[in-house]
Design an enzyme around this catalytic site. Sequence first.
Site, mmCIF file in Angstrom:
data_model
loop_
_atom_site.group_PDB
_atom_site.id
_atom_site.type_symbol
_atom_site.label_atom_id
_atom_site.label_comp_id
_atom_site.label_asym_id
_atom_site.label_seq_id
_atom_site.Cartn_x
_atom_site.Cartn_y
_atom_site.Cartn_z
ATOM 1 N N PRO A 161 -3.192 -4.988 7.474
ATOM 2 C CA PRO A 161 -4.591 -4.838 7.055
ATOM 3 C C PRO A 161 -4.743 -3.728 6.022
ATOM 4 C CG PRO A 161 -4.263 -3.886 9.247
ATOM 5 C CD PRO A 161 -2.985 -4.575 8.889
ATOM 6 N N ASP A 162 -5.761 -3.860 5.132
ATOM 7 C CA ASP A 162 -6.050 -2.718 4.265
ATOM 8 C C ASP A 162 -6.947 -1.750 5.034
ATOM 9 O OD1 ASP A 162 -8.610 -3.769 4.103
ATOM 10 O OD2 ASP A 162 -8.487 -4.326 1.984
ATOM 11 N N PHE A 163 -7.533 -0.786 4.375
ATOM 12 C CA PHE A 163 -8.322 0.225 5.088
ATOM 13 C C PHE A 163 -9.814 -0.070 5.081
ATOM 14 C CE2 PHE A 163 -4.363 2.163 3.889
ATOM 15 C CZ PHE A 163 -3.999 2.820 5.052
ATOM 16 N N ARG A 164 -10.349 -0.448 3.888
ATOM 17 C CA ARG A 164 -11.802 -0.423 3.714
ATOM 18 C C ARG A 164 -12.484 -1.770 3.599
ATOM 19 N NH1 ARG A 164 -9.363 3.783 1.484
ATOM 20 N NH2 ARG A 164 -9.973 5.826 2.309
ATOM 21 N N ASN A 200 0.951 3.044 -0.600
ATOM 22 C CA ASN A 200 1.317 2.379 0.646
ATOM 23 C C ASN A 200 2.513 3.036 1.310
ATOM 24 O OD1 ASN A 200 -0.742 0.714 -0.066
ATOM 25 N ND2 ASN A 200 0.564 -0.964 -0.780
ATOM 26 N N ASP A 255 4.271 1.289 3.619
ATOM 27 C CA ASP A 255 4.986 0.183 4.273
ATOM 28 C C ASP A 255 6.376 -0.060 3.684
ATOM 29 O OD1 ASP A 255 4.454 -1.238 1.861
ATOM 30 O OD2 ASP A 255 2.580 -2.017 2.684
ATOM 31 N N HIS A 266 1.810 8.666 -0.982
ATOM 32 C CA HIS A 266 1.332 9.067 0.344
ATOM 33 C C HIS A 266 2.470 9.105 1.364
ATOM 34 C CE1 HIS A 266 -3.074 7.874 -0.816
ATOM 35 N NE2 HIS A 266 -2.646 8.959 -1.413
ATOM 36 N N CYS A 312 8.406 18.592 12.153
ATOM 37 C CA CYS A 312 7.499 19.308 13.041
ATOM 38 C C CYS A 312 6.376 19.890 12.185
ATOM 39 C CB CYS A 312 8.265 20.432 13.750
ATOM 40 S SG CYS A 312 7.168 21.575 14.631
ATOM 41 N N CYS A 362 6.916 24.262 12.785
ATOM 42 C CA CYS A 362 8.062 24.978 12.203
ATOM 43 C C CYS A 362 8.729 24.189 11.077
ATOM 44 C CB CYS A 362 9.083 25.334 13.282
ATOM 45 S SG CYS A 362 10.049 23.931 13.885
ATOM 46 N N CYS A 398 10.355 24.276 18.817
ATOM 47 C CA CYS A 398 9.143 25.097 19.015
ATOM 48 C C CYS A 398 8.062 24.374 19.813
ATOM 49 C CB CYS A 398 8.585 25.542 17.665
ATOM 50 S SG CYS A 398 7.694 24.258 16.786
ATOM 51 N N GLY A 452 -4.757 -3.932 -6.029
ATOM 52 C CA GLY A 452 -5.029 -3.876 -4.596
ATOM 53 C C GLY A 452 -5.444 -2.521 -4.068
ATOM 54 N N THR A 453 -6.273 -1.820 -4.814
ATOM 55 C CA THR A 453 -6.750 -0.525 -4.317
ATOM 56 C C THR A 453 -8.222 -0.338 -4.641
ATOM 57 O OG1 THR A 453 -6.541 1.891 -4.491
ATOM 58 C CG2 THR A 453 -5.838 0.618 -6.406
ATOM 59 N N SER A 454 -8.936 0.331 -3.715
ATOM 60 C CA SER A 454 -10.354 0.613 -3.945
ATOM 61 C C SER A 454 -10.530 1.858 -4.815
ATOM 62 C CB SER A 454 -11.060 0.809 -2.599
ATOM 63 O OG SER A 454 -10.504 1.935 -1.926
ATOM 64 N N ASN A 500 -7.755 -7.041 -8.466
ATOM 65 C CA ASN A 500 -8.309 -6.653 -7.159
ATOM 66 C C ASN A 500 -9.392 -7.650 -6.735
ATOM 67 O OD1 ASN A 500 -7.902 -4.506 -5.251
ATOM 68 N ND2 ASN A 500 -9.964 -3.769 -5.684
ATOM 69 N N GLU A 543 -12.252 -6.760 -5.774
ATOM 70 C CA GLU A 543 -13.552 -6.204 -6.194
ATOM 71 C C GLU A 543 -13.300 -5.185 -7.288
ATOM 72 O OE1 GLU A 543 -14.928 -4.174 -2.650
ATOM 73 O OE2 GLU A 543 -13.262 -2.766 -2.721
HETATM 74 P P1 OAD Z 1 -8.490 0.211 0.554
HETATM 75 O O1 OAD Z 1 -8.580 -0.534 1.827
HETATM 76 O O2 OAD Z 1 -9.426 1.330 0.318
HETATM 77 O O3 OAD Z 1 -8.660 -0.802 -0.658
HETATM 78 C C1 OAD Z 1 -7.941 -2.010 -0.731
HETATM 79 C C2 OAD Z 1 -8.475 -2.820 -1.904
HETATM 80 O O4 OAD Z 1 -7.686 -3.985 -2.029
HETATM 81 C C3 OAD Z 1 -9.922 -3.266 -1.700
HETATM 82 O O5 OAD Z 1 -10.624 -3.050 -2.913
HETATM 83 C C4 OAD Z 1 -9.783 -4.770 -1.398
HETATM 84 O O6 OAD Z 1 -10.877 -5.527 -1.891
HETATM 85 C C5 OAD Z 1 -8.531 -5.118 -2.147
HETATM 86 N N1 OAD Z 1 -7.764 -6.256 -1.608
HETATM 87 C C6 OAD Z 1 -7.516 -6.595 -0.320
HETATM 88 N N2 OAD Z 1 -6.724 -7.675 -0.232
HETATM 89 C C7 OAD Z 1 -6.475 -8.054 -1.529
HETATM 90 C C8 OAD Z 1 -5.724 -9.098 -2.128
HETATM 91 N N3 OAD Z 1 -5.059 -10.014 -1.408
HETATM 92 N N4 OAD Z 1 -5.706 -9.170 -3.473
HETATM 93 C C9 OAD Z 1 -6.374 -8.274 -4.238
HETATM 94 N N5 OAD Z 1 -7.084 -7.262 -3.732
HETATM 95 C C10 OAD Z 1 -7.132 -7.139 -2.400
HETATM 96 O O7 OAD Z 1 -6.961 0.676 0.411
HETATM 97 P P2 OAD Z 1 -6.348 1.768 -0.587
HETATM 98 O O8 OAD Z 1 -7.104 1.814 -1.858
HETATM 99 O O9 OAD Z 1 -4.893 1.536 -0.638
HETATM 100 O O10 OAD Z 1 -4.473 6.992 2.631
HETATM 101 O O11 OAD Z 1 -6.630 3.090 0.244
HETATM 102 C C11 OAD Z 1 -6.223 4.321 -0.261
HETATM 103 C C12 OAD Z 1 -5.817 5.269 0.834
HETATM 104 O O12 OAD Z 1 -6.850 5.377 1.827
HETATM 105 C C13 OAD Z 1 -4.623 4.836 1.641
HETATM 106 O O13 OAD Z 1 -3.399 5.145 1.030
HETATM 107 C C14 OAD Z 1 -4.785 5.627 2.918
HETATM 108 C C15 OAD Z 1 -6.262 5.433 3.129
HETATM 109 O O14 OAD Z 1 -6.887 6.409 3.861
HETATM 110 C C16 OAD Z 1 -4.047 7.817 3.585
HETATM 111 O O15 OAD Z 1 -3.948 7.496 4.726
HETATM 112 C C17 OAD Z 1 -3.737 9.200 3.111
#
Ligand code: OAD
Length: 270
Positions: A38-41, A112, A114, A131, A139, A142, A166, A202-204, A227, A229
């Site tokens: 799963p993605d995050f947002r 990512n 992964d 990341h 740890c 320490c 520790c 693939g990033t917001s 992406n 969006e």
């Molecule tokens: P987000 O979940 O914030 O964004 C993922 C983006 O990918 C969204 O804009 C989705 O619309 C899009 N998306 C999902 N599936 C897709 C697909 N099949 N094709 C195209 N686009 C798709 O994830 P990140 O931007 O990676 O950090 O989040 C950034 C950071 O926030 C992560 O590295 C993590 C998180 O907190 C840490 O944990 C430090």
Amino acid sequence: EVLEGRDVRSIVKYMKSKECRKVFVMLGAGVSTAAGIPDFRTPGTGLYSNLERLNLPYPEAVFAINYFAENPLPFYTLARELYPGRFRPTLTHTFVKLLADHALLDTCFTQNIDTLERRAGVPAHRIVEAHGSFADQHCIECKRAFDGAQMKAAIERAEIVRCGECGGLVKPDIVFFGEALPPLFERTVPKLREADLLFVIGTSLTVHPFAALTGLVPAGCPRVLINMERAGDIGGRPDDVVLLGRCDDIVREIAQELGWADELEREWAK
Ligand code: OAD
């Protein structure tokens, strides 16, 4: 303007020209959703909408260093689900590998953890895991390194791991909110000034400092967002291209236009 139009044909025409030598890639969780991670947002399916069971004060707390120091169990619970090994690279990861095979890839910056870029065969020296990853652990008190096999076993049992020296908590070297990014990130960022093309996939673009990398490429460097969006400031420059949809579908189209279609499917099937 460097590109004739804001479409796949124009991007590919530019990629085939001798002006386009250094391609940079920025990846986020959206490139791995097709692998089953799963993605995050994304509302509904994103990790942050599915953490009720962990009783967090706010979703990002699961990756916040201060919260972890108080209550590491939510992170360990999640780590078990996210632990690399069970997932296969997507077509988009393979596309990045092909950029390297065709001597176009300078650097792939990924948020990512992964490790699917490596597993797809992108050369290690071309990857910046901004990341961090699950490859090592330390740890938090320490800073001593902790054994990988023991860590893996503990994560499989969703068990909290403490330092033998520790008694501090042990955490995989993934970057939490409140922690610095790896030195390799800082060292590599200046290379973006020489970029001829940037793919953002693939990033917001909501997490900094990573999101700010898009602003570091020169004015004449086309930036291509692939992406579901719109994200960040991509679209604000004359040579920006926004391609909305599933990244695997869009990179397949680009590969087709480049004449790499068969190679892409073949490499991905490996
Ligand atoms: P987000 O979940 O914030 O964004 C993922 C983006 O990918 C969204 O804009 C989705 O619309 C899009 N998306 C999902 N599936 C897709 C697909 N099949 N094709 C195209 N686009 C798709 O994830 P990140 O931007 O990676 O950090 O989040 C950034 C950071 O926030 C992560 O590295 C993590 C998180 O907190 C840490 O944990 C430090």
